[in-house]
Design a protein around this motif. Structure first.
Motif, PDB file in Angstrom:
ATOM      1  N   ARG A 130       0.800  -1.223   0.000  1.00 24.75           N
ATOM      2  CA  ARG A 130       0.000   0.000   0.000  1.00 24.75           C
ATOM      3  C   ARG A 130       0.832   1.273   0.000  1.00 24.75           C
ATOM      4  O   ARG A 130       1.993   1.271   0.399  1.00 24.75           O
ATOM      5  CB  ARG A 130      -0.916   0.038   1.232  1.00 24.75           C
ATOM      6  N   THR A 131       0.167   2.370  -0.410  1.00 24.48           N
ATOM      7  CA  THR A 131       0.686   3.713  -0.216  1.00 24.48           C
ATOM      8  C   THR A 131      -0.362   4.538   0.527  1.00 24.48           C
ATOM      9  O   THR A 131      -1.547   4.522   0.178  1.00 24.48           O
ATOM     10  CB  THR A 131       1.002   4.400  -1.547  1.00 24.48           C
ATOM     11  N   TYR A 132       0.100   5.258   1.564  1.00 18.40           N
ATOM     12  CA  TYR A 132      -0.738   6.193   2.313  1.00 18.40           C
ATOM     13  C   TYR A 132      -0.172   7.603   2.152  1.00 18.40           C
ATOM     14  O   TYR A 132       1.047   7.780   1.992  1.00 18.40           O
ATOM     15  CB  TYR A 132      -0.735   5.864   3.799  1.00 18.40           C
ATOM     16  N   LEU A 133      -1.048   8.602   2.264  1.00 17.78           N
ATOM     17  CA  LEU A 133      -0.641  10.002   2.325  1.00 17.78           C
ATOM     18  C   LEU A 133      -1.061  10.542   3.687  1.00 17.78           C
ATOM     19  O   LEU A 133      -2.229  10.433   4.072  1.00 17.78           O
ATOM     20  CB  LEU A 133      -1.285  10.814   1.206  1.00 17.78           C
ATOM     21  N   ILE A 134      -0.091  11.112   4.398  1.00 21.21           N
ATOM     22  CA  ILE A 134      -0.335  11.587   5.756  1.00 21.21           C
ATOM     23  C   ILE A 134      -0.100  13.088   5.808  1.00 21.21           C
ATOM     24  O   ILE A 134       0.992  13.567   5.501  1.00 21.21           O
ATOM     25  CB  ILE A 134       0.589  10.875   6.760  1.00 21.21           C
ATOM     26  N   SER A 135      -1.126  13.838   6.190  1.00 20.75           N
ATOM     27  CA  SER A 135      -1.012  15.282   6.387  1.00 20.75           C
ATOM     28  C   SER A 135      -1.750  15.632   7.669  1.00 20.75           C
ATOM     29  O   SER A 135      -1.266  15.314   8.752  1.00 20.75           O
ATOM     30  CB  SER A 135      -1.553  16.039   5.171  1.00 20.75           C
ATOM     31  N   ASP A 136      -2.947  16.251   7.574  1.00 19.91           N
ATOM     32  CA  ASP A 136      -3.757  16.454   8.774  1.00 19.91           C
ATOM     33  C   ASP A 136      -4.661  15.258   9.036  1.00 19.91           C
ATOM     34  O   ASP A 136      -5.484  15.263   9.945  1.00 19.91           O
ATOM     35  CB  ASP A 136      -4.570  17.738   8.676  1.00 19.91           C
ATOM     36  N   GLY A 188      -2.242  12.187  -8.493  1.00 18.24           N
ATOM     37  CA  GLY A 188      -2.829  13.204  -7.620  1.00 18.24           C
ATOM     38  C   GLY A 188      -1.806  14.259  -7.257  1.00 18.24           C
ATOM     39  O   GLY A 188      -0.652  14.202  -7.699  1.00 18.24           O
ATOM     40  N   GLU A 189      -2.210  15.198  -6.445  1.00 21.51           N
ATOM     41  CA  GLU A 189      -1.338  16.291  -6.039  1.00 21.51           C
ATOM     42  C   GLU A 189      -0.962  16.149  -4.562  1.00 21.51           C
ATOM     43  O   GLU A 189      -1.711  15.580  -3.770  1.00 21.51           O
ATOM     44  CB  GLU A 189      -2.027  17.631  -6.280  1.00 21.51           C
ATOM     45  N   TYR A 190       0.200  16.670  -4.224  1.00 22.37           N
ATOM     46  CA  TYR A 190       0.632  16.713  -2.843  1.00 22.37           C
ATOM     47  C   TYR A 190       1.294  18.055  -2.578  1.00 22.37           C
ATOM     48  O   TYR A 190       1.602  18.806  -3.519  1.00 22.37           O
ATOM     49  CB  TYR A 190       1.605  15.564  -2.531  1.00 22.37           C
ATOM     50  N   LYS A 191       1.508  18.362  -1.300  1.00 18.46           N
ATOM     51  CA  LYS A 191       2.074  19.644  -0.907  1.00 18.46           C
ATOM     52  C   LYS A 191       3.256  19.421   0.029  1.00 18.46           C
ATOM     53  O   LYS A 191       3.513  18.303   0.475  1.00 18.46           O
ATOM     54  CB  LYS A 191       1.007  20.492  -0.198  1.00 18.46           C
ATOM     55  N   ARG A 192       3.956  20.488   0.300  1.00 14.79           N
ATOM     56  CA  ARG A 192       5.022  20.423   1.301  1.00 14.79           C
ATOM     57  C   ARG A 192       4.429  19.987   2.644  1.00 14.79           C
ATOM     58  O   ARG A 192       3.260  20.216   2.936  1.00 14.79           O
ATOM     59  CB  ARG A 192       5.687  21.786   1.458  1.00 14.79           C
ATOM     60  N   ASP A 193       5.268  19.389   3.445  1.00 21.38           N
ATOM     61  CA  ASP A 193       4.888  18.949   4.787  1.00 21.38           C
ATOM     62  C   ASP A 193       3.799  17.883   4.756  1.00 21.38           C
ATOM     63  O   ASP A 193       2.946  17.823   5.650  1.00 21.38           O
ATOM     64  CB  ASP A 193       4.446  20.140   5.647  1.00 21.38           C
ATOM     65  N   GLN A 194       3.856  17.028   3.746  1.00 19.28           N
ATOM     66  CA  GLN A 194       3.041  15.830   3.707  1.00 19.28           C
ATOM     67  C   GLN A 194       3.964  14.618   3.618  1.00 19.28           C
ATOM     68  O   GLN A 194       5.074  14.714   3.094  1.00 19.28           O
ATOM     69  CB  GLN A 194       2.067  15.857   2.528  1.00 19.28           C
ATOM     70  N   VAL A 195       3.487  13.486   4.131  1.00 23.58           N
ATOM     71  CA  VAL A 195       4.306  12.277   4.226  1.00 23.58           C
ATOM     72  C   VAL A 195       3.659  11.158   3.421  1.00 23.58           C
ATOM     73  O   VAL A 195       2.453  10.908   3.553  1.00 23.58           O
ATOM     74  CB  VAL A 195       4.470  11.833   5.696  1.00 23.58           C
ATOM     75  N   PHE A 196       4.459  10.490   2.607  1.00 22.87           N
ATOM     76  CA  PHE A 196       4.027   9.271   1.922  1.00 22.87           C
ATOM     77  C   PHE A 196       4.584   8.074   2.682  1.00 22.87           C
ATOM     78  O   PHE A 196       5.757   8.049   3.050  1.00 22.87           O
ATOM     79  CB  PHE A 196       4.538   9.238   0.480  1.00 22.87           C
ATOM     80  N   MET A 197       3.724   7.070   2.902  1.00 19.09           N
ATOM     81  CA  MET A 197       4.151   5.815   3.517  1.00 19.09           C
ATOM     82  C   MET A 197       3.828   4.672   2.568  1.00 19.09           C
ATOM     83  O   MET A 197       2.667   4.450   2.223  1.00 19.09           O
ATOM     84  CB  MET A 197       3.444   5.580   4.852  1.00 19.09           C
ATOM     85  N   LEU A 198       4.850   3.971   2.111  1.00 21.58           N
ATOM     86  CA  LEU A 198       4.693   2.753   1.323  1.00 21.58           C
ATOM     87  C   LEU A 198       5.028   1.589   2.232  1.00 21.58           C
ATOM     88  O   LEU A 198       6.029   1.639   2.963  1.00 21.58           O
ATOM     89  CB  LEU A 198       5.634   2.721   0.115  1.00 21.58           C
ATOM     90  N   CYS A 199       4.226   0.525   2.179  1.00 22.87           N
ATOM     91  CA  CYS A 199       4.522  -0.597   3.070  1.00 22.87           C
ATOM     92  C   CYS A 199       4.016  -1.910   2.504  1.00 22.87           C
ATOM     93  O   CYS A 199       3.063  -1.943   1.721  1.00 22.87           O
ATOM     94  CB  CYS A 199       3.915  -0.365   4.453  1.00 22.87           C
ATOM     95  N   SER A 200       4.669  -2.979   2.907  1.00 26.65           N
ATOM     96  CA  SER A 200       4.159  -4.323   2.646  1.00 26.65           C
ATOM     97  C   SER A 200       3.028  -4.595   3.624  1.00 26.65           C
ATOM     98  O   SER A 200       2.865  -3.899   4.636  1.00 26.65           O
ATOM     99  CB  SER A 200       5.274  -5.352   2.805  1.00 26.65           C
ATOM    100  N   ASP A 201       2.226  -5.616   3.347  1.00 25.01           N
ATOM    101  CA  ASP A 201       1.075  -5.873   4.212  1.00 25.01           C
ATOM    102  C   ASP A 201       1.499  -6.258   5.621  1.00 25.01           C
ATOM    103  O   ASP A 201       0.768  -6.021   6.582  1.00 25.01           O
ATOM    104  CB  ASP A 201       0.147  -6.927   3.604  1.00 25.01           C
ATOM    105  N   GLY A 202       2.693  -6.811   5.783  1.00 31.15           N
ATOM    106  CA  GLY A 202       3.165  -7.169   7.113  1.00 31.15           C
ATOM    107  C   GLY A 202       3.377  -5.984   8.027  1.00 31.15           C
ATOM    108  O   GLY A 202       3.403  -6.135   9.248  1.00 31.15           O
TER     109      GLY A 202
END
Length: 255
Positions: A130-136, A188-202
């Motif tokens: 998966r990929t997640y986008l973390i901001s607020d 999609g679009e992203y901005k400064r001070d945002q975090v992407f998290m890519l991870c395996s299902d584990g």
């Protein structure tokens, strides 16, 4: 835009081999800094999953170094990028399947790849990494290609049932073990001070999105050291909660 990165992978508490493969790289260009990350989860129930995941990682690294520069300087078009990545995956699928036939084994891998350029993210996904986008908040950007995801979308299973289903890890397709590959592609679009998290299902089976957000939000992760510390923290938390799979994560903060 610049990027901070962290990566961590662990064999976990039960398996003898780490079948995950991970990659993250940034590059300074005339168009600004760009970032690329890939997570591949070799199939845990199939022999030589680590071979499959390593092959696909290597192919994406080669793509980033050899094909991406011309695409960047010529102007990135989403459809062109999608077709280029699909070709990388298609060729790897053929090569991995051929290796399996030659060796008399079954092997395969998921893949989720992210490219960050000038405030636009491009993602391709096969399987359930998966990929997640973390901001607020924390938002899952990719859709799992799994039996339980399909059953939930068709109204035949609830999220609670999916979490404990014996089919939880059954994929609809994976690279190397599927005759036809149909990746999902996202822009999609992203901005400064945002975090992407890519991870395996584990990395995310036994941890809730709210727990991830508490420590991985951009208000807390301001340095690569803190990013790395939190990647290790969640890996160890997974192991303490008896996660049985390999555990891998890539973090990228735009800044």
């Amino acid at each position: 835009m610049n990027y901070l990165t962290a990566v961590h992978t662990d064999v976990g508490i039960r398996k003898s081999t780490n079948q995950d493969s991970v990659y993250v790289e940034t590059a300074d260009t005339d168009h600004g800094e760009v970032a690329m990350a890939v997570v591949c989860d070799g199939m845990g129930g199939l022999a030589k999953g680590e071979v499959a995941s390593a092959v696909l990682i290597r192919d994406f690294v080669q793509w980033f170094h050899c094909q991406f520069p011309a695409m960047l300087y010529g102007g990135i078009e989403a459809d062109t990028l999608r077709k280029s990545w699909e070709e990388v995956i298609r060729k790897a699928n053929t090569r991995i399947a051929g290796y399996g036939r030659k060796k008399g084994v079954s092997l395969g891998t998921t893949v989720v790849a992210v490219l960050l350029v000038n405030g636009v993210y491009y993602i391709i996904n096969v399987g359930d990494s998966r990929t997640y986008l973390i901001s607020d908040s924390i938002v899952q950007l990719t859709r799992d290609q799994t039996v339980v995801q399909r059953e939930m979308e068709m109204g035949r299973m609830t999220p609670e049932e999916a979490r404990v289903s014996p089919q939880r890890n059954v994929l609809l397709q994976c690279v190397g073990a599927s005759g036809v590959i149909a990746p999902d592609f996202y822009v999609g679009e992203y901005k400064r001070d945002q975090v992407f998290m890519l991870c395996s299902d584990g990395f995310r089976h036994v941890i809730s999105p709210s727990e991830f957000y508490e420590r991985l939000n951009p208000f807390r992760m301001r340095t690569e050291r803190s990013m790395q510390e939190n990647a290790v923290y969640f890996t160890e938390l997974n192991k303490a909660r008896n996660e049985s799979d390999n555990i891998s994560v890539v973090l990228i903060r735009a800044c």
